[in-house]
Design a protein around this motif. Structure first.
Motif, PDB file in Angstrom:
ATOM      1  N   PHE A 143     -31.950 -49.613 -16.697  1.00 11.07           N
ATOM      2  CA  PHE A 143     -32.791 -50.239 -15.682  1.00 11.07           C
ATOM      3  C   PHE A 143     -34.267 -49.865 -15.790  1.00 11.07           C
ATOM      4  O   PHE A 143     -35.106 -50.461 -15.113  1.00 11.07           O
ATOM      5  N   LEU A 144     -34.594 -48.879 -16.633  1.00 11.48           N
ATOM      6  CA  LEU A 144     -35.979 -48.442 -16.755  1.00 11.48           C
ATOM      7  C   LEU A 144     -36.843 -49.547 -17.354  1.00 11.48           C
ATOM      8  O   LEU A 144     -36.534 -50.080 -18.416  1.00 11.48           O
ATOM      9  N   GLY A 145     -37.914 -49.895 -16.663  1.00 10.44           N
ATOM     10  CA  GLY A 145     -38.841 -50.897 -17.176  1.00 10.44           C
ATOM     11  C   GLY A 145     -38.471 -52.323 -16.851  1.00 10.44           C
ATOM     12  O   GLY A 145     -39.263 -53.237 -17.106  1.00 10.44           O
ATOM     13  N   LEU A 146     -37.271 -52.545 -16.314  1.00  7.46           N
ATOM     14  CA  LEU A 146     -36.849 -53.912 -15.995  1.00  7.46           C
ATOM     15  C   LEU A 146     -37.291 -54.296 -14.586  1.00  7.46           C
ATOM     16  O   LEU A 146     -37.240 -53.487 -13.663  1.00  7.46           O
ATOM     17  N   ASP A 147     -37.693 -55.566 -14.429  1.00  5.96           N
ATOM     18  CA  ASP A 147     -38.030 -56.068 -13.103  1.00  5.96           C
ATOM     19  C   ASP A 147     -36.741 -56.360 -12.337  1.00  5.96           C
ATOM     20  O   ASP A 147     -35.653 -56.410 -12.917  1.00  5.96           O
ATOM     21  N   PRO A 148     -36.834 -56.535 -11.008  1.00  8.32           N
ATOM     22  CA  PRO A 148     -35.613 -56.745 -10.204  1.00  8.32           C
ATOM     23  C   PRO A 148     -34.751 -57.912 -10.664  1.00  8.32           C
ATOM     24  O   PRO A 148     -33.514 -57.823 -10.623  1.00  8.32           O
ATOM     25  N   LEU A 149     -35.371 -59.002 -11.107  1.00 11.25           N
ATOM     26  CA  LEU A 149     -34.579 -60.135 -11.587  1.00 11.25           C
ATOM     27  C   LEU A 149     -33.793 -59.770 -12.844  1.00 11.25           C
ATOM     28  O   LEU A 149     -32.623 -60.143 -12.991  1.00 11.25           O
ATOM     29  N   ALA A 150     -34.442 -59.046 -13.748  1.00 13.64           N
ATOM     30  CA  ALA A 150     -33.774 -58.651 -14.991  1.00 13.64           C
ATOM     31  C   ALA A 150     -32.640 -57.672 -14.703  1.00 13.64           C
ATOM     32  O   ALA A 150     -31.590 -57.716 -15.358  1.00 13.64           O
TER      33      ALA A 150
ATOM     34  N   LYS B 256     -43.031 -53.141 -22.083  1.00  7.85           N
ATOM     35  CA  LYS B 256     -41.856 -52.278 -22.251  1.00  7.85           C
ATOM     36  C   LYS B 256     -40.600 -52.964 -21.722  1.00  7.85           C
ATOM     37  O   LYS B 256     -39.536 -52.921 -22.336  1.00  7.85           O
ATOM     38  N   GLY B 257     -40.735 -53.631 -20.574  1.00  6.28           N
ATOM     39  CA  GLY B 257     -39.585 -54.323 -20.011  1.00  6.28           C
ATOM     40  C   GLY B 257     -39.089 -55.442 -20.902  1.00  6.28           C
ATOM     41  O   GLY B 257     -37.879 -55.644 -21.056  1.00  6.28           O
TER      42      GLY B 257
END
Length: 244
Positions: free
Chosen positions: A161-168, A136-137
């Motif tokens: 920001f939903l589904g994104l990792d901290p770096l993204a 999903k991210g």
């Protein structure tokens, strides 16, 4: 003025969801659109991007309405929806090619931008992948890449920001800030209020289809009579009014 929403009344039936909503976004400004579920945020976005027709009021982007010039109006918008919308039969590369054709972009310049974005979001080795191969991210990153290739005057970003990792998340925030500096306007709807408080210039707080409060974080604190409050705490006060 990139976006001007004036006395917007509309909804899904004869009974309006939105009631005379008015706000604007200047060039190079990031506005956070916040409110409880059902406040009217998604309905507002649908009217701006042209998926719904207003009962009353107007929406202008760079002085144009969708009725005056639908094609030019839509090309001014880069939209990132809450749920990624991709074609199962198209690879990542084909999604980029389709975006370039749909918006009439100059191919070499668009691919130069795309390659930068692919590298930023660590998708360079995924060009031949299909959506079913992505998490999903990663699907969200594809939507981000396609929207930023367009280089529109207005970005509309729904729950980015939903589904994104901290770096993204870090990379997306930096990307938004870069485009702001270049004059783009951004309307961002989100429930991740800590991030919103950190990056947004101003806020539009919606409640029951109306503008409940609007302005900088200092303006909101004055409106809520909470001088030291965070955006999360003011949101909590809004929820308390509804008995959540």
């Amino acid at each position: 003025m990139s976006l001007k929403v004036e006395s917007l009344t509309g909804g899904y039936s004869r009974i309006p969801v939105l009631k005379s909503v008015s706000f604007d976004i200047a060039d190079g400004e990031l506005i956070g659109l916040i409110g409880l579920n059902g406040a009217g945020k998604s309905t507002t976005i649908k009217h701006i991007i042209g998926l719904m027709k207003a009962f009353e009021g107007t929406v202008q982007i760079d002085g144009r309405t969708i009725n005056e010039d639908p094609e030019t109006y839509r090309r001014k918008i880069g939209f990132i929806p809450e749920s990624p919308l991709l074609y199962d039969e198209l690879t990542l590369k084909e999604h980029i090619e389709m975006t370039i054709m749909a918006y009439g972009l100059e191919r070499d310049r668009a691919w130069k931008t795309a390659n930068h974005l692919l590298d930023l979001f660590r998708l360079t080795e995924r060009l031949d992948w299909f959506p079913n191969d992505f998490s999903k991210g990663m699907k969200q990153k594809v939507m981000i890449v396609c929207a930023f290739i367009i280089e529109p005057s207005l970005f509309i970003i729904d729950e980015p920001f939903l589904g994104l990792d901290p770096l993204a998340i870090r990379d997306l925030v930096q990307l938004m800030e870069e485009h702001k500096r270049n004059g783009a306007s951004i309307l961002m709807s989100t429930h991740v209020l800590a991030n919103a408080e950190r990056i947004c210039d101003k806020f539009v707080v919606m409640h029951n289809g109306e503008i409940y409060a609007m302005g900088t974080i200092a303006d909101l604190r004055k409106h809520f009579d909470m001088p030291e409050a965070t955006l999360d705490e003011m949101y909590g006060r809004l929820a308390d009014r509804e008995g959540f």
